[in-house]
Design a protein around this motif. Structure first.
Motif, mmCIF file in Angstrom:
data_model
loop_
_atom_site.group_PDB
_atom_site.id
_atom_site.type_symbol
_atom_site.label_atom_id
_atom_site.label_comp_id
_atom_site.label_asym_id
_atom_site.label_seq_id
_atom_site.Cartn_x
_atom_site.Cartn_y
_atom_site.Cartn_z
ATOM 1 N N GLN A 252 0.529 5.390 -5.340
ATOM 2 C CA GLN A 252 2.081 4.849 -4.574
ATOM 3 C C GLN A 252 1.466 3.504 -3.614
ATOM 4 O OE1 GLN A 252 3.445 8.592 -2.923
ATOM 5 N NE2 GLN A 252 4.701 9.047 -4.419
ATOM 6 N N ASP A 253 0.488 3.735 -2.977
ATOM 7 C CA ASP A 253 -0.121 2.781 -1.997
ATOM 8 C C ASP A 253 -0.305 1.313 -2.864
ATOM 9 O OD1 ASP A 253 0.287 3.813 0.148
ATOM 10 O OD2 ASP A 253 -1.977 4.427 0.544
ATOM 11 N N LEU A 254 -0.720 1.335 -3.923
ATOM 12 C CA LEU A 254 -1.436 0.286 -4.882
ATOM 13 C C LEU A 254 0.065 -0.352 -5.418
ATOM 14 C CD1 LEU A 254 -3.883 1.664 -7.137
ATOM 15 C CD2 LEU A 254 -4.299 -0.155 -5.535
ATOM 16 N N ALA A 255 1.072 0.395 -5.530
ATOM 17 C CA ALA A 255 2.479 -0.240 -5.875
ATOM 18 C C ALA A 255 3.199 -0.578 -4.578
ATOM 19 C CB ALA A 255 3.280 1.126 -6.824
ATOM 20 N N THR A 256 2.960 -0.120 -3.693
ATOM 21 C CA THR A 256 3.907 -0.301 -2.486
ATOM 22 C C THR A 256 3.339 -1.220 -1.325
ATOM 23 O OG1 THR A 256 3.596 1.630 -1.439
ATOM 24 C CG2 THR A 256 5.219 1.565 -2.910
ATOM 25 N N ARG A 257 1.909 -1.450 -1.224
ATOM 26 C CA ARG A 257 1.125 -1.766 -0.249
ATOM 27 C C ARG A 257 0.670 -3.301 -0.800
ATOM 28 N NH1 ARG A 257 2.073 0.186 4.942
ATOM 29 N NH2 ARG A 257 2.507 2.298 4.592
ATOM 30 N N ASP A 258 0.593 -4.106 0.118
ATOM 31 C CA ASP A 258 0.041 -5.380 -0.139
ATOM 32 C C ASP A 258 -1.410 -5.090 0.100
ATOM 33 O OD1 ASP A 258 -0.542 -8.437 -0.087
ATOM 34 O OD2 ASP A 258 -1.035 -8.107 2.174
ATOM 35 N N PHE A 259 -2.314 -5.580 -0.976
ATOM 36 C CA PHE A 259 -3.809 -5.384 -0.973
ATOM 37 C C PHE A 259 -4.490 -6.008 -0.018
ATOM 38 C CE2 PHE A 259 -6.225 -9.078 -2.287
ATOM 39 C CZ PHE A 259 -5.081 -10.049 -2.626
ATOM 40 N N LEU A 260 -4.235 -7.167 0.651
ATOM 41 C CA LEU A 260 -5.043 -7.540 1.631
ATOM 42 C C LEU A 260 -4.797 -6.960 2.758
ATOM 43 C CD1 LEU A 260 -6.947 -10.023 2.363
ATOM 44 C CD2 LEU A 260 -5.153 -11.479 2.515
#
Length: 435
Positions: free
Chosen positions: A269-277
């Motif tokens: 879910q974080d990978l889909a909703t969070r900016d990776f940087l």
């Protein structure tokens, strides 16, 4: 990077958890491999002893002990003395043995030892590192036991506590529902089936109305031989089921598997909703959150939409390098997050642009808050190989009104004011002056 962000809304301090690991083993080669693997993958301090006397000296002169991993062949103690030594000190302990001994395994597990691991297996190092990681992460998870039997409630609670969980226990379904409703940190619930007033299946059904499968794991337990219980529990929302009596090892494996699945879902879910940087919500997630907020408050005009842009960001990349640009973005995100209050939304819009939705009663309040944000970024100083990097931001804002009723129009108006702030000399706020 060293940055000094001014946080207007600092996160509440959490109690420091014990960090130190003790390895007690007479094989230097195995100790070296295990110590290096734990240190590299977890960055936890590891101390080593080859005898019980050395272990006692370390334990007596240092605190902050989290976990012990001990071998069973030491110069100054047989296996019984080794087990008694660590269980008497009530330290979470994992036994690492060179040979399989069923009698030793049973005794170790009866004495509240967390696990019995054979070091001769090819993947023993990887398993032990996984086990330490699992136990370390468990300390941040709350678990709830629901069972009307005091002895069963106490036993299951002790098993969870030995795995590091923060444990609560109640005797009935109504108390469990109140606790889960009021405590978002509960991620695991162990539910007994045979309870008065509300049985485990009904409780599971009601728990699912409060918390979805991807937010909390529910494991049903029962000593009944009724074969229909398992599918009934699972169809009511349980993640898993355990028959009583169960072994410590089976319980540990089932609980760990379910908690790991929750963490995996959270990671996806974080990978889909969070900016990776930056770790902030990405553009899509921010828009979804903001739309939901605005639609849920359709009659509320006390909303400000904000666009934030780092000034002269290309110059930062050209002068300091792209890695410094990434550090600047992370520092900016840290300050933005510190200034995102409960009820507000924030995210990275793309590039050097960030965005916010403020739930404020009046424009003057929004303006004061954004001025705090602007000053906090201006006060940042980032050390780039001995060179100080400073930056400023320009901010454009738009207030919800009949002319700008939805997110699309609010963002467009905020972007127009951001352009005016840039054209007017940067490092300033536009859009709320009239308020």
């Amino acid at each position: 990077m060293s940055a000094r962000p001014v946080a207007a809304y600092p996160a509440p301090a959490t109690p420091a958890l014990p960090q130190r690991i003790l390895l007690v083993e007479n094989s230097r080669a195995y100790t070296s491999m295990l110590r290096e693997a734990i240190s590299q993958r977890m960055e936890l301090p590891v101390s080593v002893a080859s005898t019980l006397a050395e272990a006692a000296n370390l334990l007596d002169h240092q605190d902050d002990w989290f976990l012990v991993l001990t071998g069973m062949v030491l110069a100054d103690g047989d296996r019984d003395q080794i087990l008694d030594f660590f269980t008497a000190r009530k330290l979470p302990t994992i036994v690492v043995s060179g040979v399989y001994d069923e009698e030793l395994r049973k005794r170790a597990l009866q004495q509240q030892i967390i696990d019995y691991v054979l070091k001769s297996t090819p993947d023993s190092i990887d398993y032990l590192v996984w086990l330490v990681q699992r136990l370390e992460r468990n300390r941040r998870i709350s678990a709830l036991v629901v069972d009307d039997s005091p002895s069963s409630r106490s036993y299951i609670g002790s098993l969870l506590e030995s795995q590091g969980f923060r444990v609560s226990a109640v005797a009935d379904g109504s108390s469990a529902l109140r606790l889960v409703e009021g405590d978002q940190s509960i991620r695991l619930v162990i539910v007994d089936q045979e309870m008065p007033t509300m049985d485990g299946i009904e409780l599971t059904r009601r728990l699912r109305q409060l918390r979805a499968r991807d937010r909390m794991a529910v494991i049903g337990v029962s000593g009944s031989t009724d074969a229909s219980l398992i599918p009934r529990f699972l169809k009511s929302g349980a993640n898993d089921f355990l028959h009583k009596p169960f072994s410590r090892e089976e319980f540990f494996c089932r609980v760990s598997q379910n908690v790991e699945q929750l963490e995996l879902i959270g990671t996806l879910q974080d990978l889909a909703t969070r900016d990776f940087l930056t770790g902030l919500p990405n553009r899509r997630s921010f828009l979804e959150q903001s739309e939901k907020f605005l639609n849920g408050n359709s009659g509320n005009m006390a909303v400000t939409v904000v666009m934030v842009d780092i000034d002269h960001f290309k110059h930062i990349n050209d002068s300091f390098g792209h890695e410094a640009g990434d550090q600047a973005l992370r520092a900016m995100a840290h300050v933005l997050q510190a200034h995102t209050r409960p009820g507000d939304c924030s995210g990275r819009f793309g590039g050097e642009e960030f965005c916010m939705v403020l739930d404020d009663a009046d424009p003057a309040s929004s303006l004061r808050h954004l001025e705090q944000l602007r000053q906090a970024v201006e006060a940042l100083e980032i050390d780039i190989d001995g060179r100080p990097l400073r930056m400023t931001i320009s901010i454009g804002a738009s207030r919800r009104s009949p002319e700008f009723p939805n997110l699309h129009k609010l963002l467009g108006e905020a972007d127009r004011h951001l352009y005016l702030a840039k054209a007017g000399g940067r490092n300033q706020i536009r859009g709320l002056e009239a308020g």
